[in-house]
Structure formats: structure tokens, C-alpha cells
Scaffold this active site. Structure first.
Site, mmCIF file in Angstrom:
data_model
loop_
_atom_site.group_PDB
_atom_site.id
_atom_site.type_symbol
_atom_site.label_atom_id
_atom_site.label_comp_id
_atom_site.label_asym_id
_atom_site.label_seq_id
_atom_site.Cartn_x
_atom_site.Cartn_y
_atom_site.Cartn_z
ATOM 1 N N TRP A 30 0.836 -1.212 0.000
ATOM 2 C CA TRP A 30 0.000 0.000 0.000
ATOM 3 C C TRP A 30 0.859 1.246 0.000
ATOM 4 O O TRP A 30 0.552 2.222 -0.687
ATOM 5 C CB TRP A 30 -0.970 -0.007 1.176
ATOM 6 N N ASP A 85 -1.450 6.623 6.356
ATOM 7 C CA ASP A 85 -2.553 5.726 5.998
ATOM 8 C C ASP A 85 -2.748 4.793 7.193
ATOM 9 O O ASP A 85 -1.867 3.995 7.516
ATOM 10 C CB ASP A 85 -2.154 4.944 4.738
ATOM 11 N N LYS A 87 -11.812 -1.776 6.881
ATOM 12 C CA LYS A 87 -10.965 -2.686 7.639
ATOM 13 C C LYS A 87 -11.430 -2.773 9.094
ATOM 14 O O LYS A 87 -11.527 -3.840 9.651
ATOM 15 C CB LYS A 87 -9.495 -2.224 7.589
HETATM 16 C C1 LIG Z 1 -7.016 -1.952 2.097
HETATM 17 C C2 LIG Z 1 -5.998 -0.908 2.191
HETATM 18 C C3 LIG Z 1 -5.875 0.098 1.214
HETATM 19 C C4 LIG Z 1 -6.734 0.144 -0.035
HETATM 20 O O1 LIG Z 1 -8.026 0.481 0.297
HETATM 21 P P1 LIG Z 1 -9.144 0.759 -0.794
HETATM 22 O O2 LIG Z 1 -10.234 1.364 0.007
HETATM 23 O O3 LIG Z 1 -9.483 -0.552 -1.409
HETATM 24 O O4 LIG Z 1 -8.585 1.696 -1.805
HETATM 25 C C5 LIG Z 1 -4.916 1.072 1.398
HETATM 26 N N1 LIG Z 1 -4.122 1.064 2.477
HETATM 27 C C6 LIG Z 1 -4.205 0.110 3.418
HETATM 28 C C7 LIG Z 1 -3.293 0.160 4.605
HETATM 29 C C8 LIG Z 1 -5.137 -0.902 3.316
HETATM 30 O O5 LIG Z 1 -5.214 -1.853 4.256
#
Ligand SMILES: *Cc1c(COP(=O)(O)O)cnc(C)c1O
Length: 360
Positions: free
Chosen positions: A101, A171, A195
Site C-alpha cells: 500500500w 494511511d 478494515k
Molecule cells: C485496504 C488498504 C488500502 C486500499 O483500500 P481501498 O479502500 O481498497 O482503496 C490502502 N491502504 C491500506 C493500509 C489498506 O489496508
């Protein structure tokens, strides 16, 4: 009705209480005679929902007044572009690449300016967090970027990097609301909610006000400017209303559970059960450097691809879903987010013990 133990990395398990409440309110939300899916986002009822959601989140995370909370769409991945478009005033940013990511975010930023990879753990399949106490942070960097919890590899920053005064952007998709955070250490905290908070379709961005300006990269679409959403209380256009409503319910559930300090204690307890077993098992082993282990995502392997596949199959038959590791790493991964009950982790470990005996 029978519910499984769902160890999916995302979309992931939600509190049963929240789902039941939502089910009860499906046909008639709070006397409105309609579901939240069917109501105007400009209605009084929805205004209350979004205002309360924001207020509860502010309380939970202790968000200072000089930060805006935005409920956006496009997933976490859209932030990979929005961040450079909005923050790259000097067209320079530093990225710490600790997983897929972070790497995707870095690659996206390369489209908009000079993105520097100032640290990486790719040399060992992202199984650790590099030392970030004295990195070559660029003189003119607009920000330093991290992915705080690496969903795929199961690592987590236990201390934030020394950004040498530069704005930190994080993030937190897979560790959102899993423990207390000091919001003042960040310029931007963001995450997709699927998540640990709610249904896919909502991304929450917590951003310091001075970073919200009209001075964005030329050509930035209106919808991708933080200012557009900040000026309109996340109601510039139709927001992901039903998703925000569920997030709001999860915030209230976490408050009822005792807040983020309590969530942290529970999450530590749950993770310890699994990690302790992995440390003593002769068959299963964790794949991450101990001091960098995530509380949320726990990858492990048997060392044999055949046994891994057998385990995933038999676990599924026994009611433990989504234990297959990410396609880029193989093995197994148990995601044990806030809503995974401790009984789920205990039952998984019991099952792993039995599997180990049967396959010794
Ligand atoms: C799942 C995830 C993403 C991507 O998320 P989307 O909503 O599918 O774009 C980005 N960063 C992390 C840390 C993730 O776990």
C-alpha cells in the site's frame, strides 16, 4: 442464522450489535418511515447522523479543533493521488515504503512530483519496519508519508518516524481506532473504513486546517480538492450516506466498549493469544520481526505450501473464514480487528493446536 468467525483483512467483521441495530432500522429509521439509504443527504435526519458521527469520532480520537474530519469516497487508494495533488506545493515528498500500500502511494505520487523513497523494507519482503529515527528527509519535502499498519505483511510502526519537522501523512486504514493516537503528531491521518470501522465506500480523512488550501496542483479536479469537502461539511455532493451511518454506529459501539484505551487493551490481549501460540508452535510460525508485529493483521506459515492450503481448507470447514494470506505473500493471515471477539481468537488457536497434532 449462523455466523462464522471472519478473519478477512477487509471488508471485514463488524460488531454484531451494530448489524442488528441497522437491521432493526432498515425499514423505518427513527420514525422517518424510510431507511437511511432512501433519505436525502440534506434531510434533518441525515444531518443528525453525520454530525453525531463526526462528534463521536472527535471524542474517541481526541481530535483538536484545528483539524477537519472529512467523510469521502474513492477508498484509501484515491488518497494516494489526493495527497500529492493537495499537499505537494514544492512538488517534493518523502515516502517510507513498508508494504504494497505504501508502494502504491509512492508510485502514485511519482506522477505528480519528485517522490523520494527514503526508507524501505522490501529487501526482506516487508517483514519489518525500518529504523526511522534519522532518515535523509528532504530539505524541501512537503510531507513524509507512511502506511502505519501494513495490512498485507502484518507490521506496524510502534514509534512514528522522525520527520525532522516535516508534515507526517499516515494511511491508518487497518489500524484505525484500534488504539489511542496523538492526532497532533500528524498533518493528515486517513483510512478506508472497511478494515476496522464500517462498510466499504467511505474513507475518513482527518486533516490539519492549514493544509487545506486552494493552492493545489494545476488541473486538480474539484472533487479531489480537500477544500471542496472541508468547505461543505462533506456534503459538497451526495456522500456515502449509508456507510457513514454504519460508521457512526461503530463509533458509538467503541464508546460503549470504553473507548480507544480499552480497545487497545482488548486488542493486545487478543493478539497475545495468537502470537504466544505462534512462538511456541512447532508447525506454525509468524513471518514478522517480533518488535514490529501488528495487533490487527497476523500472518503465519507452516513452511509447506501444501499444509498451508490444507489448513485453510479445514479451517473454513470448521467455521474460520478468510484465513488465506494475501496473494503476494501466501501462507495464512488472521485479521483480528476490533469487532473480532476474543472467543474467535481462542477458538482459532484451539483449532491450530489440533491441526498441529494431526499433522505432526
Ligand atoms: C485496504 C488498504 C488500502 C486500499 O483500500 P481501498 O479502500 O481498497 O482503496 C490502502 N491502504 C491500506 C493500509 C489498506 O489496508
Amino acid at each position: 442464522m449462523s455466523r462464522v468467525y471472519n478473519f478477512s483483512a477487509g471488508p471485514a467483521v463488524l460488531p454484531e450489535e451494530v448489524l442488528k441495530e441497522a437491521a432493526d432500522e432498515m425499514l423505518d429509521y427513527n420514525g422517518t418511515g424510510m431507511s437511511v439509504m432512501e433519505m436525502s443527504h440534506r434531510s434533518k435526519a441525515f444531518e443528525t447522523i453525520i454530525k453525531e458521527a463526526e462528534a463521536d469520532l472527535r471524542e474517541l480520537m481526541n481530535i483538536p479543533d484545528n483539524y477537519k474530519v472529512l467523510f469521502l469516497q474513492g477508498g484509501a487508494s484515491q488518497q494516494f493521488a489526493m495527497i500529492p495533488m493537495n499537499l505537494m506545493k514544492n512538488k517534493v515528498a518523502d515516502y517510507i515504503v513498508t508494504g504494497q500500500w505504501a508502494k502504491k502511494a509512492y508510485q502514485e505520487a511519482c506522477l505528480y512530483g519528485r517522490a523520494n523513497k527514503i526508507a524501505s523494507s522490501e529487501d526482506k519482503t516487508f517483514s519489518y519496519i525500518p529504523d526511522c529515527s534519522d532518515l535523509p528527509v528532504s530539505e524541501d519535502a512537503d510531507y513524509v508519508y507512511i502506511c502505519e499498519n501494513n495490512t498485507i505483511y502484518g507490521t506496524k510502526f510502534k514509534t512514528l518516524p522522525n520527520t525532522k519537522g516535516k508534515t507526517l501523512v499516515a494511511d491508518v486504514s487497518s489500524c484505525f481506532l484500534s488504539e489511542p493516537v496523538d492526532v497532533t503528531k500528524y498533518g493528515v491521518i486517513y483510512g478506508g473504513v472497511q478494515k476496522n470501522i464500517g462498510p466499504a465506500g467511505v474513507v475518513i480523512v482527518i486533516i490539519r486546517e492549514d493544509l487545506i488550501t486552494d493552492d493545489v496542483l494545476p488541473g486538480t479536479p474539484t472533487m479531489l480538492k480537500y477544500k471542496t469537502h472541508a468547505d461543505n461539511g462533506s456534503l459538497y455532493n451526495t456522500p456515502p450516506a449509508y456507510g457513514i451511518y454504519i460508521c457512526g454506529k461503530v463509533f458509538k459501539w467503541i464508546k460503549k466498549m470504553g473507548g480507544l484505551q480499552k480497545m487497545k487493551e482488548i486488542n493486545e490481549k487478543k493478539a497475545k493469544i495468537l502470537y504466544d501460540f505462534l512462538d511456541e508452535s512447532k508447525l506454525f510460525k509468524g513471518t514478522v520481526r517480533k518488535e514490529d508485529r501488528s495487533l490487527m493483521n497476523v500472518p503465519f506459515v507452516t513452511g509447506s505450501e501444501e499444509l498451508d492450503a490444507k489448513f485453510v481448507k479445514e479451517a473454513k470447514e470448521a467455521g474460520f473464514e478468510n484465513l488465506k494470506g494475501h496473494r503476494t505473500v501466501g501462507g495464512m493471515r488472521a485479521s483480528i480487528y476490533n469487532a473480532m471477539p476474543i472467543e474467535g481468537v481462542q477458538a482459532l488457536v484451539e483449532f491450530m493446536k489440533k491441526f498441529e497434532e494431526a499433522n505432526a
